[in-house]
Design a protein around this motif. Sequence first.
Motif, PDB file in Angstrom:
ATOM      1  N   GLN A   1     -19.389  23.737  70.362  1.00  0.00           N
ATOM      2  CA  GLN A   1     -19.224  24.793  70.526  1.00  0.00           C
ATOM      3  C   GLN A   1     -17.492  25.671  71.363  1.00  0.00           C
ATOM      4  N   ILE A   2     -16.735  24.181  70.992  1.00  0.00           N
ATOM      5  CA  ILE A   2     -15.097  24.188  70.762  1.00  0.00           C
ATOM      6  C   ILE A   2     -15.659  25.173  68.957  1.00  0.00           C
ATOM      7  N   LEU A   3     -16.312  23.714  68.515  1.00  0.00           N
ATOM      8  CA  LEU A   3     -16.016  24.197  67.236  1.00  0.00           C
ATOM      9  C   LEU A   3     -17.228  25.282  66.477  1.00  0.00           C
ATOM     10  N   ASP A   4     -18.241  25.784  66.593  1.00  0.00           N
ATOM     11  CA  ASP A   4     -18.482  27.005  66.567  1.00  0.00           C
ATOM     12  C   ASP A   4     -17.509  27.788  66.725  1.00  0.00           C
ATOM     13  N   ALA A   5     -16.896  28.410  68.196  1.00  0.00           N
ATOM     14  CA  ALA A   5     -15.849  29.275  68.658  1.00  0.00           C
ATOM     15  C   ALA A   5     -15.295  29.139  67.288  1.00  0.00           C
ATOM     16  N   CYS A   6     -14.209  28.220  66.816  1.00  0.00           N
ATOM     17  CA  CYS A   6     -13.675  27.936  66.179  1.00  0.00           C
ATOM     18  C   CYS A   6     -13.775  28.359  64.365  1.00  0.00           C
ATOM     19  N   GLY A   7     -14.930  28.862  64.548  1.00  0.00           N
ATOM     20  CA  GLY A   7     -15.703  29.391  63.453  1.00  0.00           C
ATOM     21  C   GLY A   7     -15.839  27.472  62.230  1.00  0.00           C
TER      22      GLY A   7
ATOM     23  N   TYR B   1      -7.717  23.261  71.676  1.00  0.00           N
ATOM     24  CA  TYR B   1      -8.139  25.067  72.109  1.00  0.00           C
ATOM     25  C   TYR B   1      -7.759  25.490  72.260  1.00  0.00           C
ATOM     26  N   GLN B   2      -7.020  25.399  73.534  1.00  0.00           N
ATOM     27  CA  GLN B   2      -6.704  26.275  74.201  1.00  0.00           C
ATOM     28  C   GLN B   2      -5.532  26.699  74.300  1.00  0.00           C
ATOM     29  N   SER B   3      -4.634  26.226  73.237  1.00  0.00           N
ATOM     30  CA  SER B   3      -3.312  26.092  73.137  1.00  0.00           C
ATOM     31  C   SER B   3      -3.235  26.850  71.470  1.00  0.00           C
ATOM     32  N   GLY B   4      -4.124  26.895  70.911  1.00  0.00           N
ATOM     33  CA  GLY B   4      -4.488  27.797  69.449  1.00  0.00           C
ATOM     34  C   GLY B   4      -4.142  26.602  68.789  1.00  0.00           C
ATOM     35  N   GLU B   5      -4.017  25.052  68.813  1.00  0.00           N
ATOM     36  CA  GLU B   5      -3.281  24.006  67.453  1.00  0.00           C
ATOM     37  C   GLU B   5      -4.718  23.786  66.931  1.00  0.00           C
ATOM     38  N   LEU B   6      -5.790  23.745  67.277  1.00  0.00           N
ATOM     39  CA  LEU B   6      -6.983  23.202  66.835  1.00  0.00           C
ATOM     40  C   LEU B   6      -7.609  24.331  65.608  1.00  0.00           C
ATOM     41  N   GLN B   7      -7.620  25.865  65.973  1.00  0.00           N
ATOM     42  CA  GLN B   7      -7.917  27.110  65.451  1.00  0.00           C
ATOM     43  C   GLN B   7      -7.341  26.546  64.422  1.00  0.00           C
ATOM     44  N   THR B   8      -5.652  26.139  64.286  1.00  0.00           N
ATOM     45  CA  THR B   8      -4.810  26.033  62.691  1.00  0.00           C
ATOM     46  C   THR B   8      -4.979  24.793  61.735  1.00  0.00           C
ATOM     47  N   LEU B   9      -5.214  23.914  62.840  1.00  0.00           N
ATOM     48  CA  LEU B   9      -5.470  22.927  62.068  1.00  0.00           C
ATOM     49  C   LEU B   9      -7.236  23.057  60.894  1.00  0.00           C
ATOM     50  N   LEU B  10      -8.453  23.042  61.752  1.00  0.00           N
ATOM     51  CA  LEU B  10      -8.914  24.237  61.045  1.00  0.00           C
ATOM     52  C   LEU B  10      -9.002  24.932  59.890  1.00  0.00           C
ATOM     53  N   SER B  11      -8.541  26.160  60.029  1.00  0.00           N
ATOM     54  CA  SER B  11      -7.786  26.269  58.924  1.00  0.00           C
ATOM     55  C   SER B  11      -7.639  26.085  58.497  1.00  0.00           C
ATOM     56  N   GLU B  12      -6.933  25.235  58.257  1.00  0.00           N
ATOM     57  CA  GLU B  12      -5.978  25.014  57.308  1.00  0.00           C
ATOM     58  C   GLU B  12      -6.802  23.414  56.589  1.00  0.00           C
ATOM     59  N   ALA B  13      -8.056  23.395  56.878  1.00  0.00           N
ATOM     60  CA  ALA B  13      -8.990  22.081  56.181  1.00  0.00           C
ATOM     61  C   ALA B  13      -9.462  22.940  55.585  1.00  0.00           C
TER      62      ALA B  13
END
Length: 102
Positions: A37-43, A90-102
């Motif tokens: 769900q977290i990965l899906d929420a990050c697109g 995810y809550q801190s926004g760190e995961l979204q940044t990491l995934l967008s860079e990948a």
Amino acid sequence: MDAQAKIKETVTSNKVVLYMKGSPKFPQCGFSNVATQILDACGAEFVAVDVLQDMDIREGIKQYANWPTIPQLYVKGEFIGGADIMRSMYQSGELQTLLSEA
């Protein structure tokens, strides 16, 4: 190919890999469900590996990252963490940044 070699090949040849119980459509545990769900929420586009299909991988992945639990998230070949770590990142926004860079 042994389990360690197979795991290494999977995490290094795919940008985002989630080792989980079940599949993203049918997770077999609550933590795996949260992780997808977290990965899906990050697109995020990710490769899911169902550890229930292969006992060697199920045990091998715990040794590979020296991490006792599943799910496990890898980004660009690097071990990130399990469901709790994913949730806080995810809550801190760190995961979204990491995934967008990948």
